[in-house]
Write an enzyme that holds these catalytic residues in place. Structure first.
Site, PDB file in Angstrom:
ATOM      1  N   ASP A 362       1.219  -3.691  -6.989  1.00 33.14           N
ATOM      2  CA  ASP A 362       0.971  -2.550  -7.870  1.00 33.14           C
ATOM      3  C   ASP A 362       1.442  -2.840  -9.292  1.00 33.14           C
ATOM      4  OD1 ASP A 362       1.098  -1.839  -5.200  1.00 33.14           O
ATOM      5  OD2 ASP A 362       1.981   0.119  -5.556  1.00 33.14           O
ATOM      6  N   GLU A 488      -6.603  -2.280   2.840  1.00 34.40           N
ATOM      7  CA  GLU A 488      -5.807  -2.615   4.017  1.00 34.40           C
ATOM      8  C   GLU A 488      -6.421  -2.100   5.310  1.00 34.40           C
ATOM      9  OE1 GLU A 488      -1.972  -1.151   2.969  1.00 34.40           O
ATOM     10  OE2 GLU A 488      -1.808  -2.498   1.241  1.00 34.40           O
TER      11      GLU A 488
END
Length: 798
Positions: A362, A488
């Protein structure tokens, strides 16, 4: 929370007009103060009631074992958890022997204001004790941007309706009792009383505690000093024990005669320095703070933030909530990073223990792009932390049988701390995310010294990883197998497009940088043959594409998988990972968060406009946004492909992720990447900010392609570019580019080259928005907050 009646919408602050215990933990996150080195949650001064007490030092953690039911080679052996260190913000109050606990007696008024321009948290309260005495409490709190180790509080108590005896207890407290938030007993054990006392001290108005952690062997020190102003009856005593050092001030007060306490707190830590060295460090820092004084700290804080806002502010007209949200976001992104100084930027910043305080991809993909254009010195610091982590990353790559460096998926100290292989080690794209963050930083700042040293090291080691991880097939196409991209819900795939395209850019950037710095490259063992191998792998990189559908594939074969049955999925079953096995998610067409869409945002020059539109529409129908990282990326591509109202809706979701507590976990800390996504949605989305990659030796340029949705009449922002300060002011039909400071700048407006100078602003027309069929989302997954209720329920085009 922002929709709660106690929270007002104002352009330069966050104001809470009443105390609501139901959202106390969330308010502690949004009112948190930090500077990248240490942070304080927005707990009440008196310590209780609280949701999650918290004081954190960046890099201070405790380790715990990661046992497995079945051991496997290469599995990480231990995890790391950020811990609550010595809490220095507690100032307990007793009014005629009644502890000030706002759950008792009667709270007549309570207000807190987080001021984004001054960096100060203001609080006022009027409370009647169970004994019937009413007092007024005021406090101001700051965590200094200019004195990295220092925080300060001004606390004032005044009786309203008659004479009162008060006792104020200013404390340093270690090993505070915490609520049990972790289901994992190993993690819970690591954070329960994690500090072992080494020294405690209290004399006159000065306090100090020194502790160390059991397993990570880190030494933590906190010191405090005070200025006391009150009537002649004012007295104080100091005492200490292993986990508490306390100054108790007593006074007999009458209306109009307040007791005022100014508290200065300093923190320090080290994994190597001795106890005397660390305790001297905090004593020196607190002495400097006392010398500066509250007014001096306040003036320096305001001057620091004035400089920041001059180069970072975003103005929004047409939506007051978004205006407040973007400034709230920028303020917290700055707080997470400003004084990190070669430390990580955790996913929750220093606002809570969510994600155990770990740093992920991130940082490089969401937070650093914002800071690159607004506070570039913080970017250099964060990348130097990654550079310091090269030795363990090289060791990890060697353990995996690879060359170069394999950076960890989640970490505090540089070691891999993810126990789940498919969503951890296999997410190799983090290596390219780091490399391209370095490329972006150098392109925007012109910091050639950084490129020559840290930048080249990062690029070379990540390029070597890709060359060893991938392979050429019989036709010479370069493939990267067995990886997990940003999505994911798709794991261990072949040729994830995001991974491949960013690896391609990584390889080319490494080859180009090695050519620019041949002497340094030679020191690293890089020669022309190796860079030729990198370029060959990049130019032959596999790019999965489905000819029959006319769309790129998120990974090879993805479009041939069975589609998820969205119609049969009830709303309460989102997020899907909490209600369905990963096995089922992995074998279906369902997308947790922007993956291929993020690839188009990061590599816009590798897709045609028609490809972007078709890809966006296809993956929009599959993306459920079970991650806070998705909405801002979808906003950017929605804007670029002409779906401005949809982009506006995604902007609202990104901007209000924490202010509206959309994922119901703001209590654990703020989503720093989603906050950064507010800026990304506005500046890269409606401003169209991109990096134009020059061809055949042409320089890379900044490119803008501004367009606004009908709801917004104006968006203006300032960016810092190579020592220049550029303001972009966008209206419904025209955009104005004004160079506020610096040498002339060549850039693009909707593909048209132009040169902007400080002599006069340039006005350019905004071309009409292309008309395309509106993409549809999975049933029930329309973005919230900026579409009408009818549009959300019916799926009407945005």
């Amino acid at each position: 929370m922002i929709t709660h009646s106690s929270y007002t919408v104002e352009p330069w602050c966050l104001r809470e007009t009443d105390l609501n215990l139901d959202v106390l933990a969330q308010s502690e996150s949004v009112f948190a103060l930090s500077n990248g080195h240490f942070g304080w949650r927005g707990n009440l001064d008196e310590g209780e009631p609280h949701g999650l007490p918290g004081a954190y030092l960046n890099g201070v953690y405790e380790s715990h074992p990661l046992p497995y039911a079945e051991a496997g080679y290469g599995y990480p052996e231990s995890g790391q958890t950020m811990i609550n260190i010595t809490d220095g913000k507690i100032i307990r109050l007793l009014v005629d022997d009644h502890p000030c606990d706002l759950r008792y007696g009667r709270l007549q008024a309570h207000e807190r204001v987080l001021d984004f321009r001054s960096g100060v948290l203001h609080r006022t309260a009027r409370w009647t004790s169970p004994g019937g005495r009413t007092v007024r409490i005021t406090s101001q709190r700051l965590v200094s941007f200019t004195q990295r180790a220092v925080a300060a509080i001004v606390y004032e108590i005044e009786p309203i309706d008659g004479p009162t005896t008060v006792a104020v207890q200013s404390e340093l407290v270690a090993n505070e009792q915490l609520p049990r938030l972790h289901g994992d007993p190993r993690v819970a054990a690591a954070i329960e009383s994690p500090l072992i006392a080494e020294e405690h001290f209290a004399q006159d108005t000065r306090l100090r505690l020194v502790h160390r952690t059991t397993h990570s062997a880190l030494r933590v020190a906190a010191a405090a000093d005070h200025l006391v102003e009150g009537p002649e009856s004012t007295r104080w005593t100091a005492q200490s024990e292993p986990d508490v050092s306390r100054l108790t001030v007593t006074a007999d007060l009458t209306p109009g005669q307040p007791l005022r306490l100014v508290k200065f707190v300093a923190y320090g830590w080290s994994g190597e320095r001795s106890l005397p060295a660390v305790h001297d460090q905090v004593d020196g820092a607190v002495a400097a703070a006392v010398s500066t004084g509250w007014d001096g700290l306040l003036a320096a804080q305001r001057a620091y933030l004035d400089r920041f806002w001059d180069g970072a502010d975003v103005e929004v007209e047409g939506d007051a909530q978004i205006q407040q949200a973007v400034r709230f976001a920028l303020f917290h992104v700055l707080q997470a990073s400003a004084r990190g100084e070669n430390r990580a930027i955790p996913a929750k910043g220093l606002t809570g223990t969510g994600y155990d305080g770990h740093s992920f991809w991130d940082t490089e993909s969401y937070v650093l792009p914002v800071l690159t254009f607004t506070a570039p010195e913080a970017v250099a610091s964060a990348l130097r932390w990654r550079h310091r982590m090269l030795p363990p990353a090289r060791e990890r790559a060697s353990q995996l049988g690879l060359s170069g460096a394999a950076f960890p998926w989640r970490t505090i100290d540089g070691a891999e701390s993810s126990a789940y292989w498919p969503a951890g080690t296999a997410a190799f794209h983090i290596n390219a995310d780091i490399a391209l963050a370095a490329v972006r930083y150098v392109m925007v700042t012109g910091d050639e010294d950084f490129e020559r040293r840290e930048g080249l090291d990062l690029l070379v080691d990540t390029a070597r990883l890709w060359r060893s991880l991938g392979h050429h097939d019989a036709e010479g196409v370069f493939h990267i197998d067995g990886v997990t991209g940003p999505d994911e819900y798709s794991a261990i795939t072949r040729d994830n497009l995001y991974t491949n395209l960013l690896a391609r850019q990584n390889l080319l950037a490494a080859a180009d940088a090695a050519a620019r710095h041949r002497d340094r490259a030679a020191e690293l063992g890089v020669d022309d043959e190796e860079t030729a191998v990198w370029r060959d792998a990049a130019t032959r990189m596999a790019v999965p594409y489905n000819d029959s559908l006319g769309v790129h594939e998120q990974s090879a074969g993805f479009t041939s998988l069975q589609r998820w049955d969205f119609e049969a999925t009830p709303p309460e079953n989102y997020p899907l990972l909490l209600h369905y096995p990963y096995f089922d998610l992995y074998r279906k067409q369902v997308v947790k968060q922007a993956d291929l869409v993020l690839a188009m945002m990061e590599c816009p020059h590798l897709f045609s406009e028609e490809q972007k539109a078709r890809n966006f529409a296809y993956y929009e129908a599959l993306t459920v946004r079970d991650s806070s990282l998705s909405a801002c990326c979808q906003a950017v591509l929605a804007a670029e492909t002409g779906h401005l109202r949809l982009a506006y809706a995604y902007l609202g979701e990104a901007a209000l992720m924490d202010l509206d507590d959309l994922e119901h976990n703001t209590r654990d800390g703020l989503h720093i990447a989603s906050l950064a996504g507010t800026w990304i949605a506005l500046v890269a989305g409606f401003g169209g900010l991109r990096r134009y990659v020059g061809e055949d030796g042409e320089p890379d340029l900044l490119a803008f392609a501004p367009r606004l949705p009908e709801a917004l009449s104006r968006v203006a922002f300032t960016v810092l570019v190579r020592g220049r300060r550029l303001k972009v002011d966008i209206g419904s039909s025209h955009a104005r580019y004004q160079l506020l400071e610096g040498e002339p700048l060549i850039m693009l407006h909707h593909g048209e080259p132009m040169t902007v100078t400080t002599d006069a602003p340039l006005d350019r027309p905004v071309p009409p928005t292309p008309t395309r069929p509106e993409p549809q989302q999975p049933p029930g997954r329309r973005p919230t907050g900026r579409l009408t209720e009818e549009e959300q329920q019916a799926g009407t085009p945005a």
